[in-house]
Design a protein around this motif. Sequence first.
Motif, PDB file in Angstrom:
ATOM      1  N   ALA A  95      -2.003  12.405  -5.474  1.00 41.77           N
ATOM      2  CA  ALA A  95      -1.578  11.013  -5.332  1.00 41.77           C
ATOM      3  C   ALA A  95      -0.129  10.943  -4.847  1.00 41.77           C
ATOM      4  CB  ALA A  95      -1.730  10.264  -6.653  1.00 41.77           C
ATOM      5  N   ASN A 143       2.781   8.860   3.321  1.00 40.35           N
ATOM      6  CA  ASN A 143       2.588   7.527   3.869  1.00 40.35           C
ATOM      7  C   ASN A 143       3.809   6.637   3.719  1.00 40.35           C
ATOM      8  OD1 ASN A 143      -0.295   7.059   4.833  1.00 40.35           O
ATOM      9  ND2 ASN A 143      -0.564   8.262   2.971  1.00 40.35           N
ATOM     10  N   SER A 144       4.893   7.203   3.262  1.00 40.13           N
ATOM     11  CA  SER A 144       6.101   6.409   3.104  1.00 40.13           C
ATOM     12  C   SER A 144       6.481   5.765   4.428  1.00 40.13           C
ATOM     13  CB  SER A 144       7.247   7.317   2.658  1.00 40.13           C
ATOM     14  OG  SER A 144       8.448   6.594   2.727  1.00 40.13           O
ATOM     15  N   ASN A 166       3.562  12.380   8.218  1.00 43.34           N
ATOM     16  CA  ASN A 166       2.156  11.951   8.228  1.00 43.34           C
ATOM     17  C   ASN A 166       1.461  12.355   9.539  1.00 43.34           C
ATOM     18  OD1 ASN A 166      -0.210  10.735   7.441  1.00 43.34           O
ATOM     19  ND2 ASN A 166       0.640   8.662   7.288  1.00 43.34           N
ATOM     20  N   MET A 182      -0.615   1.816   3.004  1.00 45.90           N
ATOM     21  CA  MET A 182       0.233   3.004   3.065  1.00 45.90           C
ATOM     22  C   MET A 182       0.389   3.622   1.671  1.00 45.90           C
ATOM     23  SD  MET A 182       2.875   1.719   5.964  1.00 45.90           S
ATOM     24  CE  MET A 182       2.342   1.565   7.651  1.00 45.90           C
ATOM     25  N   GLU A 183       1.603   3.723   1.125  1.00 48.84           N
ATOM     26  CA  GLU A 183       1.763   4.391  -0.162  1.00 48.84           C
ATOM     27  C   GLU A 183       1.583   3.447  -1.346  1.00 48.84           C
ATOM     28  OE1 GLU A 183       4.259   2.904   1.270  1.00 48.84           O
ATOM     29  OE2 GLU A 183       6.134   3.940   0.788  1.00 48.84           O
ATOM     30  N   LEU A 202      -4.589   3.327  -3.060  1.00 46.27           N
ATOM     31  CA  LEU A 202      -5.394   3.231  -4.281  1.00 46.27           C
ATOM     32  C   LEU A 202      -4.886   4.218  -5.331  1.00 46.27           C
ATOM     33  CD1 LEU A 202      -7.890   2.418  -5.947  1.00 46.27           C
ATOM     34  CD2 LEU A 202      -9.199   4.090  -4.648  1.00 46.27           C
ATOM     35  N   LEU A 203      -4.714   5.472  -4.938  1.00 40.20           N
ATOM     36  CA  LEU A 203      -4.246   6.477  -5.895  1.00 40.20           C
ATOM     37  C   LEU A 203      -2.847   6.139  -6.386  1.00 40.20           C
ATOM     38  CD1 LEU A 203      -5.499   9.866  -4.432  1.00 40.20           C
ATOM     39  CD2 LEU A 203      -6.567   8.390  -6.137  1.00 40.20           C
ATOM     40  N   GLY A 204      -1.989   5.696  -5.478  1.00 41.67           N
ATOM     41  CA  GLY A 204      -0.641   5.322  -5.886  1.00 41.67           C
ATOM     42  C   GLY A 204      -0.666   4.240  -6.956  1.00 41.67           C
ATOM     43  N   SER A 239      -3.315   8.086   5.109  1.00 41.50           N
ATOM     44  CA  SER A 239      -3.588   6.956   4.214  1.00 41.50           C
ATOM     45  C   SER A 239      -5.079   6.891   3.926  1.00 41.50           C
ATOM     46  CB  SER A 239      -3.118   5.640   4.833  1.00 41.50           C
ATOM     47  OG  SER A 239      -3.977   5.250   5.872  1.00 41.50           O
ATOM     48  N   LEU A 243       0.114  12.104  -1.122  1.00 35.66           N
ATOM     49  CA  LEU A 243      -0.317  11.087  -0.164  1.00 35.66           C
ATOM     50  C   LEU A 243       0.686   9.938  -0.116  1.00 35.66           C
ATOM     51  CD1 LEU A 243      -4.179  10.888  -0.693  1.00 35.66           C
ATOM     52  CD2 LEU A 243      -2.881  12.196   0.979  1.00 35.66           C
ATOM     53  N   GLY A 244       1.191   9.545  -1.272  1.00 32.20           N
ATOM     54  CA  GLY A 244       2.168   8.471  -1.289  1.00 32.20           C
ATOM     55  C   GLY A 244       3.380   8.818  -0.444  1.00 32.20           C
ATOM     56  N   GLY A 295      -6.921   3.600   2.884  1.00 27.77           N
ATOM     57  CA  GLY A 295      -6.599   2.944   1.625  1.00 27.77           C
ATOM     58  C   GLY A 295      -6.602   3.877   0.432  1.00 27.77           C
ATOM     59  N   LEU A 296      -7.048   5.104   0.608  1.00 28.88           N
ATOM     60  CA  LEU A 296      -7.080   6.041  -0.513  1.00 28.88           C
ATOM     61  C   LEU A 296      -5.688   6.293  -1.075  1.00 28.88           C
ATOM     62  CD1 LEU A 296      -8.553   8.078  -2.331  1.00 28.88           C
ATOM     63  CD2 LEU A 296      -8.248   9.776  -0.538  1.00 28.88           C
ATOM     64  N   ALA A 297      -4.703   6.481  -0.176  1.00 32.77           N
ATOM     65  CA  ALA A 297      -3.350   6.761  -0.652  1.00 32.77           C
ATOM     66  C   ALA A 297      -2.826   5.612  -1.501  1.00 32.77           C
ATOM     67  CB  ALA A 297      -2.413   7.030   0.525  1.00 32.77           C
ATOM     68  N   ALA A 336      -6.306  10.254 -12.094  1.00 34.11           N
ATOM     69  CA  ALA A 336      -6.397  10.195 -10.647  1.00 34.11           C
ATOM     70  C   ALA A 336      -5.125  10.620  -9.935  1.00 34.11           C
ATOM     71  CB  ALA A 336      -6.820   8.790 -10.215  1.00 34.11           C
ATOM     72  N   GLU A 345       2.657   8.362  -8.818  1.00 33.75           N
ATOM     73  CA  GLU A 345       2.484   7.723  -7.515  1.00 33.75           C
ATOM     74  C   GLU A 345       3.550   8.120  -6.497  1.00 33.75           C
ATOM     75  OE1 GLU A 345       4.437   6.486  -9.748  1.00 33.75           O
ATOM     76  OE2 GLU A 345       4.451   4.287  -9.658  1.00 33.75           O
ATOM     77  N   TRP A 383     -16.816   4.348  -0.302  1.00 26.33           N
ATOM     78  CA  TRP A 383     -16.872   5.502   0.589  1.00 26.33           C
ATOM     79  C   TRP A 383     -18.283   5.738   1.140  1.00 26.33           C
ATOM     80  CZ3 TRP A 383     -12.147   5.561   1.619  1.00 26.33           C
ATOM     81  CH2 TRP A 383     -11.135   5.658   0.671  1.00 26.33           C
TER      82      TRP A 383
END
Lengths: 222, 222, 222, 222, 222, 222, 222, 222
Positions: free
Chosen positions: C187, C194-195, A204, B154-155, B189-191, B182, C190-191, B185-187, C181, C155, E183
């Motif tokens: 997704a 951000n792990s 990251n 995070m994820e 949210l998508l997760g 992250s 990013l997940g 919060g986007l990461a 999404a 995810e 956003w």
Amino acid sequence: MNGFDELGFAKIDTQRAERRGFPEAIFCEGKTPEQVAQIVKKMDEGENHILATRASAETFTAVHKLTPAAEYHESARLIVVRKEEIIPDPDRIILVMTAGTSDIPVAEEAAITSELMGHKVERIFDVGVAGIHRLLAQQEKVQAANVLVVCAGMEGALASVVGGLVSKPVIAVPTSVGYGASWNGLAALLGMLNSCAAGVSVVNIDNGFGAGRLAGIINSMR
Amino acid sequence: MNGFDELGFAKIDTQRAERRGFPEAIFCEGKTPEQVAQIVKKMDEGENHILATRASAETFTAVHKLTPAAEYHESARLIVVRKEEIIPDPDRIILVMTAGTSDIPVAEEAAITSELMGHKVERIFDVGVAGIHRLLAQQEKVQAANVLVVCAGMEGALASVVGGLVSKPVIAVPTSVGYGASWNGLAALLGMLNSCAAGVSVVNIDNGFGAGRLAGIINSMR
Amino acid sequence: MNGFDELGFAKIDTQRAERRGFPEAIFCEGKTPEQVAQIVKKMDEGENHILATRASAETFTAVHKLTPAAEYHESARLIVVRKEEIIPDPDRIILVMTAGTSDIPVAEEAAITSELMGHKVERIFDVGVAGIHRLLAQQEKVQAANVLVVCAGMEGALASVVGGLVSKPVIAVPTSVGYGASWNGLAALLGMLNSCAAGVSVVNIDNGFGAGRLAGIINSMR
Amino acid sequence: MNGFDELGFAKIDTQRAERRGFPEAIFCEGKTPEQVAQIVKKMDEGENHILATRASAETFTAVHKLTPAAEYHESARLIVVRKEEIIPDPDRIILVMTAGTSDIPVAEEAAITSELMGHKVERIFDVGVAGIHRLLAQQEKVQAANVLVVCAGMEGALASVVGGLVSKPVIAVPTSVGYGASWNGLAALLGMLNSCAAGVSVVNIDNGFGAGRLAGIINSMR
Amino acid sequence: MNGFDELGFAKIDTQRAERRGFPEAIFCEGKTPEQVAQIVKKMDEGENHILATRASAETFTAVHKLTPAAEYHESARLIVVRKEEIIPDPDRIILVMTAGTSDIPVAEEAAITSELMGHKVERIFDVGVAGIHRLLAQQEKVQAANVLVVCAGMEGALASVVGGLVSKPVIAVPTSVGYGASWNGLAALLGMLNSCAAGVSVVNIDNGFGAGRLAGIINSMR
Amino acid sequence: MNGFDELGFAKIDTQRAERRGFPEAIFCEGKTPEQVAQIVKKMDEGENHILATRASAETFTAVHKLTPAAEYHESARLIVVRKEEIIPDPDRIILVMTAGTSDIPVAEEAAITSELMGHKVERIFDVGVAGIHRLLAQQEKVQAANVLVVCAGMEGALASVVGGLVSKPVIAVPTSVGYGASWNGLAALLGMLNSCAAGVSVVNIDNGFGAGRLAGIINSMR
Amino acid sequence: MNGFDELGFAKIDTQRAERRGFPEAIFCEGKTPEQVAQIVKKMDEGENHILATRASAETFTAVHKLTPAAEYHESARLIVVRKEEIIPDPDRIILVMTAGTSDIPVAEEAAITSELMGHKVERIFDVGVAGIHRLLAQQEKVQAANVLVVCAGMEGALASVVGGLVSKPVIAVPTSVGYGASWNGLAALLGMLNSCAAGVSVVNIDNGFGAGRLAGIINSMR
Amino acid sequence: MNGFDELGFAKIDTQRAERRGFPEAIFCEGKTPEQVAQIVKKMDEGENHILATRASAETFTAVHKLTPAAEYHESARLIVVRKEEIIPDPDRIILVMTAGTSDIPVAEEAAITSELMGHKVERIFDVGVAGIHRLLAQQEKVQAANVLVVCAGMEGALASVVGGLVSKPVIAVPTSVGYGASWNGLAALLGMLNSCAAGVSVVNIDNGFGAGRLAGIINSMR
């Protein structure tokens, strides 16, 4: 018993030290200084080094009050509580590099993390690709490394070039250094993910800690 | 008459209390402390609990002057004016969980909202998936819950894992906890949106209030 | 001489084989079948295995005409020309895992790449986190692995969970599997970035080849 | 034994049926028709309904050959294998709504999923907010519903309006219907996440299956 | 002569007043208070109203020193220097609406701009779609308007609903009000652009001035 | 009665014709040819023109079978069923402009829509800002227009320049024409939203219909 | 020797002066004032001008202490240490233009950089396309320029218009000036990249230094 | 007269040839083959070379019918109609480079454009940074060039490295070559915009024509 100590607001992972060869680190952002101080104090009962990342000066003050042995690395924003040192193997070097001077705090986070895990770390700073001769002048050190950590912001191209020079794993850390269309590290992150050099993987943005830890894990393999 | 009280700068929805079983909450961001104080005072004429979210300390001061019964939950940034309490059903538990310590303020916003609606709430904090044994140690509580609220930054993977363990509805709340990619919060949210566990739905980033309210609505169904 | 063979439209990197322990692979997308066939033929003069990724059936036909020893792995879209095999070390296992069935083509790209480099590879498919008991049933194999490659779309949470279970390096490969999404792997990417599990690093979306190669490089360290 | 049947390329979750009150559904995208056919055939040994989503006509042909009892819902792209029917409770209605005609395939995926779980489903189609009188004319049906599923593309505003009318849970499904700056459902997704109506939560774009399943789970609570 | 006055750091467009029926407005962000004060002073030599948008209190202080007739509208952040008033046509009303209280500053920027251009403006605040009865209670005013300006943050759905109620032009202004996945106005912007109600067009996020000006231009047509 | 005709899969808005001075248009994407044909046939019982947008040739074939009076505008992808013509006011001209030749289909969608509403439309094509003399040569026509529709892809700058030349409303239509970083109309959309020319508002990417309709609404005001 | 001076935290590129005709500039963001001061002091031993960009007042104070000859350009945030001046060629003019007053700081960064390299620079400010007559009034100066630098925020359209007027290279600098959907310069950046005028190329957002340097390099060609 | 020929659907810019030293090129995407053929035929009456970019084979067929002298460069998708050749200056070389084989079509678009303008062009293909020795082996050619065009996809790092080696202008062309998180050229675009090498500017993704034209403009300066 359950593999963790319960503090109510936090569960300290006591099983992880055995599992991962290193105690759980504390990510300070979003925690109050008091919460961090409590966690450090609890962990200090154990035998492992303690590492708190993204720590503000205010957090360090709170920690230091409860755990006087704690040290603070200001530019890397790390709090460290050292226990018995491990003697590093001098022949297995982790090399931490930066493209520019502004990437040094992230690089130090990586370097100190690896050192705490008992590894020998060398540093080469400010060898970005726009002056490729500065990098090529370091070829000997680069070739001698066992694992490489490359921290770069802006276009992040240093990871690709280094990845093409060596046959060892390269851990790329995009940094949020840059302006305009660097979008806080997005440009460097995408550049590193798209590297066509084999052996490069990415963590990251600004995650020096994660890179240093992975470098230590890989460097311990034999 | 029209189903609302007119304050000029705001229309207080008096019809909603009957309609939704709960008074209109006040979203404080973008309103001046004086505006919030006026709205709370007007609402205080009614018989329902009042809840003001994202309230700064300054806003609380203004509210407290006009409505001395108001309480402030600092970390959750909630102002509450309590009316007659509802006795919760002890067998229908809403379980509020977090992946980390930093997610607690959002979780508390959810938990307090559900409690105000008259539900029994339990909390499990700091059981993120990177130490899955911490979650598995709580299996009994997890299975006992009627509705689950999962807050993670995070994820955001905790929602998927919990969703796979239970046969009850899981409300996932992405939080803006994290750094780098992250993206606030986007990461997470998508997760959560991409979770392949059935029974999981998602509310807005950091929207503890919305999650707590929905949990209460679902937990009232019979 | 210069460390490469000049074909006009391509420069085959002959120096890389020594440098990286593996010949340059050919990325077929954007090259005509004829260009790929010429490159393979030229490389076939050497002593190393040849690997062409993202190869269409049409490209394989062109390659096979000039290099009859070439084999085609359809679902992984790989063309392979095998030279003298290396006997793998049976105690150093690379474990390739997927969250779902749809991630298998990317996983096979990784697995075959590692095998070509002379490593022993094991596979565990379809152990996504929404049914965590499927993963926990494989704990023994997971703990026995020396390096892990985790392929997941949607995810991408499997990487975090696996990363928390082991003390070995985990290479996370986001896949473009998913819909809505998941934004073609964004997704999952990013997940994984951000792990919060230590030891996890990430390669490009669907980049099974890169993951397999890095796994081989790390698994060769001693 | 382990809670799953092993097919090599897939692990069929036999534990989930008990755990979630419904068998694992099969997501067909990224699986070959043969893989889906094998999975359906294996699942057909059990006693639960089988549901395969995102199924192409070609996939249905392969499934039908091995499992003649399979039916195909073309516009919803669902394959269904029905077992013993559950008699739905006529007083607990799941209402599935769409903003436009183009959203109907996603809505049908939701409705059929809920029906398979043994619930009574009603449908109201084409009541988008640009002609609000069409929605207000359905007030009686809307108020009678126990759980609501709202499918909308473009700006996705229907979820907010419906959420404000009822005191029951609203599951919002953004659809990829639209053009230009709808960005394949992104506009609707963001609109729904930002809904200020309480009781609204969101699933992935076009995820009719997930919405139908969650609606069934909630509607079963008592 | 050239149609502008040259100040070195700015060219004041003297031709625009004839061309557009209104003097050039001053966008204060990015200009120093002194620059704004100089521009206002120069413009004050003419006969048109002067409008400075996004003005800080500090900028107003500088302007007021050189141009004592200047007034400050704090919440709308507007500086106004009034010249001879135009009597508005009472039958051609511009209606400015907001979804919430937090959208009022942007709405006031629009309303004051239209008023300065000599139009009659009415205001309806806090009629967001999550309580649609509040809007429907205003139907008479809504139908009486000649041009409508709708300011809304979060999901921005009010523009679609209003657009479907009237046969007059609707100017939608997304606001940056909201949190999480709003956003900073993106969700509202996309929602408004995707409105399926005819007669709706959109201006930039928080651009109350542009909306007020366009409303005035349209309202002057005959 | 309810203000709409019910077709099951669609609700035809019969109230809108009175409400908006124009019948509901049909957006064909996502509807089957048969659905469109049924809707057109039903609408043909009324007295208003009918307009179907984004219509494929296949859809037209289906429509034409049931409604032989339907015409097809291929490049604009419009189906039209004309009823009694309105004589346009020759002094109130809607001017439709394009930056390039590739923007013409969108412009024609706008122009035909306005013409159907009974307005006089003029067209100026291919006057993009990279050759500003081509635009300046049309000054007379530009100044004579009552409402202007500007269609442009790539950087979309034509809207700003035109907006600065006139004192009438400018409706900007970003088109998806372009390549690379035009991101299917995103660049043009952002450019138009950020226009500093007053009087410019924006509709969705490629939404010629919406622009034509809004132009007609504004041009009818007096 | 190696082509750089080693400071530990920085490697000063002494080879670049010969290579690029200009010493390495110092990017101050992310460096401490002390680091910048050390670098400037070291560079001051050479014979070339020194330029430090993005310098805060605090950084200048630190630099000035060690290098009293340093000057500070506040609005452009530049620190300059001048050595022997080069007499510019009066017939080869670099023209630096801005769309608005707020773009001037970026323009000055460009202009001063070019002047330091020994070029004659002229400035035209505030000629944005919404008042195209202001630009056309400067045609003579525009045509006389040898290289043009165009700084613009918001929609960035000035670059396209200027690019269409001249037959010389145009360097476009998007600025972060604007609000709402300008997304900190993204709109201007995309607009400039999509310019259909030939001869236009783009540098990073707010990168006045890079533009000024490239202008100087091109203007030196003969 | 007006500086353009009017074709109705297009305005051919006859003034541009004098103005820019090169006739207007035709961008074929979005134009019908017949439209392109008409434009080429009209332009063929003049004395300048004609260039049509992004031309399909079908378009070439239509053009060739009306203008038999037209040639087609298939991989670069260019149609060329040559008039009297200009003898290039052999000492002023434009060097066109690519990172990989897949970037060659874009590079050829640039090279042919420059050649048509009368410049000497050299090509170096497949010298991406992951094998930096391939680039360093070409140092002589690189240093000899007067203007450089660098085409690269994936991470686009070649532009930075080349920019650091030379003191001449470098025009960077991001290509859409790559996969996964290259997002169709976004990664390369961001990488190039963030290059810290001076002298680098960027054109749109895959815009070989724009790069070739700008290279020609710069190379003509003296």
